[in-house]
Design an enzyme around this catalytic site. Sequence first.
Site, short mmCIF file in Angstrom:
data_model
loop_
_atom_site.label_atom_id
_atom_site.label_comp_id
_atom_site.label_asym_id
_atom_site.label_seq_id
_atom_site.Cartn_x
_atom_site.Cartn_y
_atom_site.Cartn_z
N THR A 1 45.04 33.74 -32.16
CA THR A 1 43.65 34.22 -32.23
C THR A 1 43.60 35.56 -31.51
O THR A 1 42.87 35.74 -30.54
CB THR A 1 42.72 33.16 -31.62
OG1 THR A 1 43.02 31.90 -32.24
CG2 THR A 1 41.25 33.48 -31.89
N HIS A 2 44.43 36.48 -31.97
CA HIS A 2 44.50 37.82 -31.38
C HIS A 2 44.20 38.84 -32.46
O HIS A 2 45.04 39.63 -32.83
CB HIS A 2 45.89 38.06 -30.78
CG HIS A 2 46.31 37.05 -29.76
ND1 HIS A 2 47.61 36.91 -29.33
CD2 HIS A 2 45.60 36.13 -29.06
CE1 HIS A 2 47.68 35.94 -28.43
NE2 HIS A 2 46.48 35.45 -28.26
N ASN A 3 42.96 38.80 -32.98
CA ASN A 3 42.52 39.76 -33.99
C ASN A 3 42.06 41.01 -33.25
O ASN A 3 41.28 40.90 -32.30
CB ASN A 3 41.36 39.20 -34.79
CG ASN A 3 41.59 37.76 -35.24
OD1 ASN A 3 41.47 36.83 -34.45
ND2 ASN A 3 41.95 37.58 -36.48
N GLN B 1 48.97 40.07 -34.67
CA GLN B 1 50.13 39.80 -33.84
C GLN B 1 51.22 39.30 -34.77
O GLN B 1 50.94 38.58 -35.71
CB GLN B 1 49.77 38.69 -32.83
CG GLN B 1 50.52 38.74 -31.54
CD GLN B 1 49.85 39.63 -30.50
OE1 GLN B 1 48.78 39.34 -30.03
NE2 GLN B 1 50.49 40.72 -30.15
#
Lengths: 587, 202
Positions: free
Chosen positions: A513-515, A347
């Site tokens: 925490t947008h892997n 992101q």
Amino acid sequence: MPTKLPPVDVLLVGFGWTAAILGEELAQAGLEVLALERGQFRDTVPDFAMPQIQDELRYAVRHEMFQEPARQTITFRNNHAQTALPMRRLGSFNPGTGVGGAGVHWNGQHWRFLPNDFRQRSHVEERYGADFIPEGMTIQDWGVTYEELEPHFDRFEYLCGTSGVAGNLNGEITAQGNPFEGPRSRDYPNPPLERSLGTLLFDKAAREAGFHPFPAPASNTSRPYRNPLGVQMGKCTYCGYCEWFGCANYSKSTPQTTILPVLLNRSNFSLRTNCNVTRIKLDRSGKRATGAIYVDSSGEEHEQPADLVILSAYATHNVHLLLLSGIGEVYDPKTRSGTLGRNYAYQMVSGVDVFVEENLNPFMGAGALGQAIDDFNGDNFDHGPHGFIGGAYVALWTTGGRPILQHQLPQGTPEWGSAWKQAMAENYLRSASLSVHGSVMSYNDAHLDLDPTYRDAYGDPLMRLTFDFHDNERRMSRFVTARAEEIARAMRPRSYTVNQRQGPYSIVPYQTTHNTGGAVMGDDPSTSVVNRYLQHWDVPNLFVMGACVFPQNAGYNPTGTVGALTYWAAEAIKTRYLKNPGPLVDA
Amino acid sequence: MVPALTRRPGADGHFTDAERAFVDAATARIIPTDDTGAGAREAGVTQFIESQLAGDFGDAARWYMQGPFKDGTDEQGYQLPLTPAQLYSAAIRAVDQHCRDFFGGRVFADLDAEEQDEVLRGLEAGEPELGDVDSRSFFKMLRANTVEGFLSDPMYGGNQGFVGWRLIGFPGPRYDYTRFIGRHGEPFPLPPVGILGRDGFI
């Protein structure tokens, strides 16, 4: 030799959002379901009880709820010329561990991706031509459409009791909601949360700037709510401790507050905690999963046989397990062959801090209490003159005012000394931040594989991340951040600070925490790991959930789309796979 | 096979006298007692840091501390082979030695405020060379821990008398703002409270 345990019908690896949804769907269908979770059991009472849960130092700063790098981490490098080194402490992202996973400590920002996001490549080619896609960008279609997913988006929102207001109800644009959203079949189950002063200032300024602000969708319940499973949630009290904390008030939608009270009482469902799966086992043909190997808290190894194996851990962890288990061909960035580990994305986050005259009381808030504009997300505007792909929402979130990590100081403030102290006194109550939450496309040099040097606490190779931001994302971010600056100016603040994302991607400062990616979905087995039903192309009794299936990342928080994809896959498993176990799509 | 993640209670006696004197002097410059009111000293920041270093944080219990250790780029983050407790100990020794060399035999705690600020500014900028210790990493950690000690719940030993929260206007963790969320712009009327209650500082 690991002890071999009695077989089950379905094995869920990891027990967060996707496993809770599938566990309930498949147990309801009569199957014997077992979930293995590497972390501990935890529930609202006693683990998230007031007041101990409202502890910024313990949870947000010292990371008590997150994955411990001491057990498992990744190695990281910006490019292939560097040697990857271990992420020794968490920074850029905070994966969860324990029952409920990161679903326990999210904010509740609950979005749907746009219809065009699911046809990323086709849409860009149709509107701008194939030449518009830069060299090295490996975007692709998802193989599933928004229209197919709509009932599943809806189902997840009603499970969660999401608070919001429709912007597009069956094609009719409403006055209060997001006019750019895909058509929804019915309104949100709950009205928007109460507004903070910060969100009202943003709303007024964004209108003045000519944009279309709306209350952002929140999986924090604005009123008491009983969901379709009969689970009761309480009205949010705006305590300001959502992200990094568990909710004491049954107001943030998590597996614990929406599904587990029903699922954990089913006799055909069982859960084993402190059990870390280290391998998925295949039979000799390599085309059938036979179960998994796991290590329990005493260090003993067990083999758990199952007819159907579902990877439902955190996105990066699912990819790590596929790599360790040797399932699928690992992506090679030199030859561009192989699919496993391909198309990692993230992101692109930037922001504008505003320092206003008004007392905003930032400590009264909720994780998804926000006002947003979507005018510059996805393809909601003509990209032709700009020459980049993707976009971002701009939002002012009043998530809380935890003092150590949630304060803004004007540009030029020293990091310490009397001037720092005075700036803290002057600005804590009278500042807010506009976040620009942007997409990241996929590229042929951004990928995941196994590290040749470093190992985890189980003796297995760490996963290696090779990733940097590209020019396309930098230009997108500069463009949308400039729009955020227009809103900031219209708020008529004392001052504001533009925080562009500069330099190479860094593993150090927290971003999101947008892997995403690494085991992506699609229509073509040469460019995807799973088919449109999240079923592994090579191993039909193996399914992979989570954001690792995203072929590239859109400009939204991923949980809403992850939930919808999980219900979509669950339906395919229940109505088609179980009747005739085998590939749901011919390769 | 899996490392035990234990909690070690108690803090007293972690620091040597020299370490305690350094931390007390340095944190009092990072958040000074001045016109805006109480600073790190009144907040009990030294006690907070000593307690943190004596526990899991000081041990890097959650961090990945397996070798090989190599210098990386800034983007790759902390790569020192030292736990926070070890970093403090080594850095304080090195900074005090540096001060003795350049300030006529005096250690950091014995310098006047201006001299102390000069040394801290140097550490912040990555000067001087402190042998094996990276001065920037140390300053970053010291600065972060000082702010934590000023603004965390008083039950951890810092923020005593809620001096940090009072300075900025944070009323402490509270369960229910339902009656206040709609009262836009009004000052919140209640005094700070901690996890252990109103007088809940140790």
